[in-house]
Design a protein around this motif. Structure first.
Motif, PDB file in Angstrom:
ATOM      1  N   PHE A 128      -4.319  14.713   0.021  1.00  0.00           N
ATOM      2  CA  PHE A 128      -5.189  14.291  -1.087  1.00  0.00           C
ATOM      3  C   PHE A 128      -4.374  13.503  -2.115  1.00  0.00           C
ATOM      4  N   GLU A 129      -3.169  13.981  -2.392  1.00  0.00           N
ATOM      5  CA  GLU A 129      -2.305  13.260  -3.352  1.00  0.00           C
ATOM      6  C   GLU A 129      -1.901  11.901  -2.804  1.00  0.00           C
ATOM      7  N   LYS A 130      -1.623  11.863  -1.511  1.00  0.00           N
ATOM      8  CA  LYS A 130      -1.260  10.605  -0.857  1.00  0.00           C
ATOM      9  C   LYS A 130      -2.422   9.610  -0.977  1.00  0.00           C
ATOM     10  N   MET A 131      -3.631  10.136  -0.701  1.00  0.00           N
ATOM     11  CA  MET A 131      -4.822   9.302  -0.789  1.00  0.00           C
ATOM     12  C   MET A 131      -4.987   8.769  -2.217  1.00  0.00           C
ATOM     13  N   MET A 132      -4.741   9.640  -3.204  1.00  0.00           N
ATOM     14  CA  MET A 132      -4.921   9.226  -4.602  1.00  0.00           C
ATOM     15  C   MET A 132      -3.926   8.121  -4.968  1.00  0.00           C
ATOM     16  N   ARG A 133      -2.691   8.236  -4.481  1.00  0.00           N
ATOM     17  CA  ARG A 133      -1.696   7.169  -4.743  1.00  0.00           C
ATOM     18  C   ARG A 133      -2.170   5.856  -4.147  1.00  0.00           C
ATOM     19  N   LEU A 134      -2.645   5.921  -2.895  1.00  0.00           N
ATOM     20  CA  LEU A 134      -3.130   4.705  -2.227  1.00  0.00           C
ATOM     21  C   LEU A 134      -4.309   4.113  -3.005  1.00  0.00           C
ATOM     22  N   TYR A 135      -5.245   4.985  -3.368  1.00  0.00           N
ATOM     23  CA  TYR A 135      -6.446   4.551  -4.091  1.00  0.00           C
ATOM     24  C   TYR A 135      -6.060   3.842  -5.386  1.00  0.00           C
ATOM     25  N   MET A 136      -5.136   4.453  -6.125  1.00  0.00           N
ATOM     26  CA  MET A 136      -4.725   3.899  -7.429  1.00  0.00           C
ATOM     27  C   MET A 136      -3.968   2.580  -7.255  1.00  0.00           C
ATOM     28  N   THR A 137      -3.199   2.468  -6.207  1.00  0.00           N
ATOM     29  CA  THR A 137      -2.456   1.231  -5.951  1.00  0.00           C
ATOM     30  C   THR A 137      -3.412   0.110  -5.550  1.00  0.00           C
ATOM     31  N   LEU A 138      -4.378   0.441  -4.689  1.00  0.00           N
ATOM     32  CA  LEU A 138      -5.271  -0.608  -4.167  1.00  0.00           C
ATOM     33  C   LEU A 138      -6.204  -1.183  -5.231  1.00  0.00           C
ATOM     34  N   GLN A 161       0.793  -1.234   0.000  1.00  0.00           N
ATOM     35  CA  GLN A 161       0.000   0.000   0.000  1.00  0.00           C
ATOM     36  C   GLN A 161       0.829   1.289   0.000  1.00  0.00           C
ATOM     37  N   ASP A 162       2.107   1.198   0.337  1.00  0.00           N
ATOM     38  CA  ASP A 162       2.921   2.419   0.268  1.00  0.00           C
ATOM     39  C   ASP A 162       3.657   2.545  -1.065  1.00  0.00           C
ATOM     40  N   ARG A 163       3.402   1.609  -1.965  1.00  0.00           N
ATOM     41  CA  ARG A 163       4.064   1.647  -3.276  1.00  0.00           C
ATOM     42  C   ARG A 163       3.277   2.513  -4.258  1.00  0.00           C
ATOM     43  N   LEU A 164       3.970   3.035  -5.247  1.00  0.00           N
ATOM     44  CA  LEU A 164       3.298   3.834  -6.282  1.00  0.00           C
ATOM     45  C   LEU A 164       2.616   2.915  -7.289  1.00  0.00           C
ATOM     46  N   PRO A 165       1.537   3.387  -7.918  1.00  0.00           N
ATOM     47  CA  PRO A 165       0.877   2.580  -8.949  1.00  0.00           C
ATOM     48  C   PRO A 165       1.836   2.151 -10.070  1.00  0.00           C
ATOM     49  N   GLU A 166       2.800   3.021 -10.414  1.00  0.00           N
ATOM     50  CA  GLU A 166       3.771   2.648 -11.459  1.00  0.00           C
ATOM     51  C   GLU A 166       4.574   1.418 -11.025  1.00  0.00           C
ATOM     52  N   ASP A 201       4.409  12.363  -9.844  1.00  0.00           N
ATOM     53  CA  ASP A 201       4.245  10.991 -10.326  1.00  0.00           C
ATOM     54  C   ASP A 201       2.860  10.852 -10.974  1.00  0.00           C
ATOM     55  N   TRP A 202       2.549   9.651 -11.482  1.00  0.00           N
ATOM     56  CA  TRP A 202       1.326   9.437 -12.261  1.00  0.00           C
ATOM     57  C   TRP A 202       0.076   9.786 -11.463  1.00  0.00           C
ATOM     58  N   ALA A 203      -0.051   9.239 -10.245  1.00  0.00           N
ATOM     59  CA  ALA A 203      -1.260   9.479  -9.451  1.00  0.00           C
ATOM     60  C   ALA A 203      -1.257  10.902  -8.869  1.00  0.00           C
ATOM     61  N   GLY A 204      -0.069  11.396  -8.512  1.00  0.00           N
ATOM     62  CA  GLY A 204       0.031  12.755  -7.957  1.00  0.00           C
ATOM     63  C   GLY A 204      -0.400  13.779  -8.995  1.00  0.00           C
ATOM     64  N   SER A 205       0.054  13.581 -10.234  1.00  0.00           N
ATOM     65  CA  SER A 205      -0.312  14.497 -11.316  1.00  0.00           C
ATOM     66  C   SER A 205      -1.825  14.464 -11.553  1.00  0.00           C
ATOM     67  N   PHE A 206      -2.389  13.247 -11.490  1.00  0.00           N
ATOM     68  CA  PHE A 206      -3.838  13.113 -11.678  1.00  0.00           C
ATOM     69  C   PHE A 206      -4.575  13.884 -10.580  1.00  0.00           C
TER      70      PHE A 206
END
Ligand code: CMX
Length: 465
Positions: A212-222, A73-78, A195-200
């Motif tokens: 919010f960016e942190k949440m988006m990274r988590l959301y995209m990874t999960l 869960q702490d990893r980036l979607p990429e 990064d990809w999710a942060g930019s989104f």
């Protein structure tokens, strides 16, 4: 050549050989059987396709290439994309190379945005997204190369190109859908410094906080992948197996994700909580929640966000989102109501006695978090799910083309054929029972039967001398 392509190019010959060896050596080995209940019951549990990007274990949830999602869960979607494709997490260099590659592919043709503009204002955001992806199909490198006679062994390379272009572009398309639908077009660009999710997250312009960016990274990874049998993944792979290009295939998969029993459950789950609040108050008693849930069940409606076709325990993706919210805004009334449902709904579903799994899935918790950060247009939530799930669908598609998986074409049967099968096995069973009954009328056979030796005793015992 990108590091990802280089890594895949090295791995693919060995993967092809492994698959060939398994089929040559074990092609006849039986891995499962199909019951009548499974045939009529949505193929539940039938082992029917191979998917190596991830597996879903009933008690442990999704495991990506051997690593449980809770540990990712702490990893980036990429990083998840790289892991799904290659079986390993990327090194820092490999990750940077993939991120740079994606940043170089963010441009989306203007006609795709115009297509979104053309649709009526009340069009569902999932329709806007899927139409745009389908419209972008004319960009497919795979479709063009195929028409020019691309060798089957090289299909994966063109599919990889399309997939990376789509992954890089889908965030802009999804952000455009958001602005077109709710904000009427504030100017924005992909943020190349993120990064990809942060930019989104930044393109959505909802909350400028790091949280919010942190949440988006988590959301995209999960949400990235959930093995190969779910509606969106399976639909995507069926389309891709006919060599429909990634734009066609992902759009097909996402049309399935738009169903309320699948990805749309995240919008429905938030709607369920808001409607409950409206009816029974912001901080209702446990009894009021119980009554509200029972009323829905008695009206033959589903409780969105609960139950699962494979999981038999609380979805670890739900737990990850729950933990994220409870550390930050546990006192938020909507979060509190979601937490109360987490405590009360499973026992109600168990008492009702129909569901195989009464526990929350990922969709039960995600909406509350988005709502908290100001993303309140909940009919948009499945678009977020889609952006993430495109990673898994495309990783599966690339691997299937790399392994030259044939067209998916299972056999369907008619109800009459099932009845004929049942009659045949009933007739065999009756004649075996008649034989067994006459066999058992022999007292000696009854003794052998009682001791469990039926098979061992010769049916025609030699006459005593
Ligand atoms: N609320 C009420 N009834 C439910 C239920 C729920 N959350 N979950 C299952 N049931 C019902 C089923 O409709 C079925 O009823 P019938 O016997 O009348 O047909 C019965 O319980 C048995 O179903 P099951 O075998 O436990 O579940 P399925 O594998 O058939 O379906 C799922 C799985 C997810 C479609 C179902 O649990 C459901 O509808 N949940 C609510 C919607 C939801 O949250 N979907 C998201 C899933 C995750 C995702 O894909 O994103």
């Amino acid at each position: 050549m990108s590091k990802l392509k280089e890594t895949l190019a090295k791995q693919i010959p060995q993967l092809r050989q492994e698959r060939k060896d398994i089929i040559d050596k074990w092609g006849e080995h039986v891995v499962g059987e199909v019951t009548v209940e499974q045939l009529f019951g949505g193929m539940r549990g039938i082992k029917s396709v191979v998917c190596d990007t991830s597996v879903v274990e009933p008690d442990d949830g999704v495991i990506i290439r051997g690593i449980p999602i809770a540990k990712l869960q702490d990893r980036l979607p990429e990083e998840i994309l790289w892991l799904m494709l290659t079986g390993k997490l990327p090194s820092a260099d490999e990750l940077k190379d993939l991120q740079t590659d994606l940043k170089n592919r963010t441009s989306v043709p203007a006609y795709v945005f115009k297509l979104i503009d053309e649709l009526p204002d009340d069009t569902h955001p999932m329709t806007l997204l899927n139409t745009a992806i389908l419209g972008m199909q004319r960009e497919s490198k795979f479709a063009k190369a195929y028409m020019e006679g691309l060798s089957k062994t090289d299909h994966w390379q063109a599919v990889l190109e399309d997939s990376l272009n789509l992954i890089a572009g889908i965030t802009s398309i999804a952000a455009y859908v958001y602005h077109r639908k709710y904000r009427k077009g504030s100017p924005w660009q992909p943020d190349q410094s993120s990064d990809w999710a942060g930019s989104f997250a930044r393109m959505l312009q909802i909350s400028k906080t790091e949280e919010f960016e942190k949440m988006m990274r988590l959301y995209m990874t999960l949400h990235a992948d959930h093995e190969g049998g779910n509606v969106s993944a399976f639909t995507c792979q069926v389309a891709a197996s006919a060599l429909a290009d990634p734009y066609y295939s992902v759009s097909a998969g996402l049309n399935g994700l738009a169903g309320p029993l699948h990805g749309l459950a995240n919008q429905e789950s938030l709607r369920f909580l808001l409607e409950m609040q409206r009816e029974v108050g912001e901080r209702p008693s446990d009894d009021a929640v119980r009554k509200y849930v029972w009323d829905l069940l008695n009206a033959k409606r589903v409780i969105p966000g609960y139950g699962h076709a494979v999981l038999r325990s609380t979805d670890p993706r739900f737990v990850a989102l729950y933990d994220f919210g409870s550390k930050r805004f546990a006192k938020d009334p909507l979060f509190d109501l979601m937490a109360r449902c987490y405590r009360l709904v499973p026992e109600i579903l168990l008492e009702q006695g129909k569901v195989k799994s009464p526990y929350p899935n990922v969709d039960a918790g995600s909406g509350v978090i988005l709502w908290h950060y100001g993303l309140k247009q909940f009919d948009y939530y499945t678009v977020l799910f889609s952006v993430s799930r495109a990673l898994g669908m495309l990783a599966q598609t690339i691997l299937n083309r790399a392994l030259m998986t044939p067209i998916l074409r299972p056999k369907s049967v008619s109800t009459a054929m099932v009845q004929t099968e049942i009659n045949k096995s009933f007739a065999t069973h009756v004649s075996e029972s008649v034989n067994a009954a006459s066999h058992l009328s022999d007292p000696q056979n009854q003794v052998w039967h009682q001791h469990g030796f039926v098979e061992e005793r010769p049916s025609a015992a030699p006459a005593p001398h």
